[in-house]
Design a protein around this motif. Structure first.
Motif, short mmCIF file in Angstrom:
data_model
loop_
_atom_site.label_atom_id
_atom_site.label_comp_id
_atom_site.label_asym_id
_atom_site.label_seq_id
_atom_site.Cartn_x
_atom_site.Cartn_y
_atom_site.Cartn_z
N VAL A 183 0.83 -1.20 0.00
CA VAL A 183 0.00 0.00 0.00
C VAL A 183 0.87 1.26 0.00
N PHE A 184 1.85 1.30 0.86
CA PHE A 184 2.70 2.50 0.90
C PHE A 184 3.59 2.59 -0.32
N GLY A 185 3.93 1.43 -0.92
CA GLY A 185 4.72 1.47 -2.14
C GLY A 185 3.97 2.11 -3.28
N VAL A 186 2.71 1.68 -3.49
CA VAL A 186 1.90 2.21 -4.59
C VAL A 186 1.39 3.62 -4.27
N ASN A 187 0.92 3.81 -3.06
CA ASN A 187 0.20 5.05 -2.73
C ASN A 187 1.11 6.21 -2.34
N VAL A 188 2.33 5.94 -1.89
CA VAL A 188 3.21 7.01 -1.43
C VAL A 188 4.54 7.02 -2.18
N LYS A 189 5.25 5.89 -2.17
CA LYS A 189 6.58 5.88 -2.80
C LYS A 189 6.50 6.11 -4.30
N ALA A 190 5.53 5.47 -4.97
CA ALA A 190 5.43 5.63 -6.43
C ALA A 190 5.19 7.08 -6.82
N PRO A 191 4.20 7.78 -6.24
CA PRO A 191 4.03 9.19 -6.60
C PRO A 191 5.20 10.07 -6.16
N PHE A 192 5.85 9.71 -5.05
CA PHE A 192 7.01 10.48 -4.62
C PHE A 192 8.09 10.45 -5.70
N PHE A 193 8.44 9.25 -6.16
CA PHE A 193 9.52 9.14 -7.14
C PHE A 193 9.08 9.59 -8.53
N LEU A 194 7.79 9.48 -8.85
CA LEU A 194 7.31 10.00 -10.13
C LEU A 194 7.39 11.52 -10.15
N THR A 195 7.00 12.13 -9.05
CA THR A 195 7.12 13.59 -8.94
C THR A 195 8.58 14.00 -9.01
N GLN A 196 9.43 13.28 -8.30
CA GLN A 196 10.86 13.58 -8.33
C GLN A 196 11.39 13.55 -9.77
N ALA A 197 10.95 12.55 -10.53
CA ALA A 197 11.45 12.38 -11.90
C ALA A 197 10.94 13.45 -12.85
N LEU A 198 9.70 13.93 -12.65
CA LEU A 198 9.10 14.85 -13.62
C LEU A 198 9.24 16.32 -13.25
N VAL A 199 9.39 16.60 -11.96
CA VAL A 199 9.38 18.01 -11.56
C VAL A 199 10.63 18.74 -12.06
N ARG A 200 11.72 18.02 -12.24
CA ARG A 200 12.93 18.67 -12.75
C ARG A 200 12.69 19.27 -14.13
N GLY A 201 11.99 18.50 -14.98
CA GLY A 201 11.69 19.00 -16.31
C GLY A 201 10.73 20.17 -16.28
N MET A 202 9.77 20.14 -15.35
CA MET A 202 8.83 21.25 -15.21
C MET A 202 9.58 22.52 -14.83
N ILE A 203 10.51 22.38 -13.89
CA ILE A 203 11.29 23.55 -13.46
C ILE A 203 12.09 24.11 -14.63
N ALA A 204 12.72 23.21 -15.40
CA ALA A 204 13.52 23.64 -16.53
C ALA A 204 12.67 24.33 -17.60
N ALA A 205 11.40 23.89 -17.73
CA ALA A 205 10.51 24.47 -18.73
C ALA A 205 9.86 25.76 -18.25
N GLY A 206 10.02 26.08 -16.98
CA GLY A 206 9.49 27.34 -16.47
C GLY A 206 8.20 27.24 -15.69
N GLY A 207 7.69 26.02 -15.47
CA GLY A 207 6.48 25.90 -14.66
C GLY A 207 5.76 24.60 -14.90
N GLY A 208 4.78 24.33 -14.03
CA GLY A 208 3.99 23.13 -14.16
C GLY A 208 3.06 23.00 -12.97
N ALA A 209 2.30 21.90 -12.95
CA ALA A 209 1.34 21.68 -11.87
C ALA A 209 1.32 20.20 -11.51
N VAL A 210 1.23 19.93 -10.21
CA VAL A 210 1.08 18.57 -9.70
C VAL A 210 -0.21 18.52 -8.90
N VAL A 211 -1.04 17.53 -9.20
CA VAL A 211 -2.29 17.32 -8.47
C VAL A 211 -2.24 15.93 -7.84
N ASN A 212 -2.30 15.89 -6.52
CA ASN A 212 -2.29 14.63 -5.79
C ASN A 212 -3.71 14.24 -5.38
#
Length: 235
Positions: A91-120
């Motif tokens: 449960v914690f793997g799917v519900n917490v760790k997966a979105p944590f690492f997905l956000t980690q992986a994608l937010v760098r590109g959002m920052i480089a592009a100048g912005g973005g949005a994350v909805v949890n």
């Protein structure tokens, strides 16, 4: 949510474990004139699985992801006295760790592009306890806490992070008995009935939109008043 984003003009990457359901979602969006692709992923909580999905989505979207909706989640039937290590970790793997690492992986590109949005996606049972949801509700509580932490961490860098706390939502294809049981849980609330998936979709579109540009770090309750209003039921 995927359909709603596509109707607003977004190119959507739908992800999940079931390729048949994924293909059906993509076909529905395309039949409506929208753009969509499917990327199969089994988000087990490992950083590798999340990074792989992030890379697939980025490639399908032409090198840029502007919006991430962390919606994957599981709710296995278990109680505190019956749960074991495997259930807790899954449960914690799917519900917490997966979105944590997905956000980690994608937010760098959002920052480089100048912005973005994350909805949890949180849950109404993070604040209103139910007897069979201790692991699930605590995992969703973690996502709501991460929402505030990420808003503080990434907001100054152009990334808005917010969350939705859905209430009792009944899908259109549920059998009448299951829908009735959902409605029973909403007796005495302002809405007086279970909600529809479209209500959650509308909230997600709003939180990711330019209209919400001054909204950071909130958990938006879309629950018919279930958690915010005293429930007075009659026999």
């Amino acid at each position: 949510m995927a359909v709603a984003f596509a109707r607003e003009g977004a190119h959507v990457v739908v992800s999940g474990r079931d390729e048949t359901k994924g293909a059906a979602a993509v076909a529905e969006i395309r039949a409506d004139g929208g753009k969509a692709d499917f990327a199969r992923a089994d988000l087990d909580g490992s950083s590798a699985a999340s990074r792989t999905l992030a890379a697939q989505a980025t490639d399908l979207l032409g090198g840029r992801v502007d919006i991430l909706v962390n919606n994957a989640g599981i709710y296995p039937a278990s109680s505190t006295t019956t749960a074991d290590d495997e259930v807790f970790d899954r449960v914690f793997g799917v519900n917490v760790k997966a979105p944590f690492f997905l956000t980690q992986a994608l937010v760098r590109g959002m920052i480089a592009a100048g912005g973005g949005a994350v909805v949890n996606l949180g849950s109404w049972i993070t604040r209103l306890g139910v007897p069979s949801g201790s692991i699930y509700s605590s995992s969703k509580g973690a996502m709501e806490t991460l929402t505030r932490a990420w808003a503080s961490e990434f907001g100054p860098r152009g990334i808005r992070v917010n969350a939705i706390s859905p209430g009792v939502i009944a899908s259109a294809d549920w059998d009448p008995a299951t829908r009735d049981a959902a409605d029973v849980m909403m007796r005495g609330t302002p809405a007086g009935r279970s909600g529809q998936p479209e209500a959650i979709a509308a909230a997600a579109v709003y939180l990711a939109s330019d209209e919400a540009e001054f909204v950071h770090g909130i958990v938006l309750d879309v629950d018919g008043g279930r958690t915010g209003v005293a429930v007075v039921a009659t026999a």
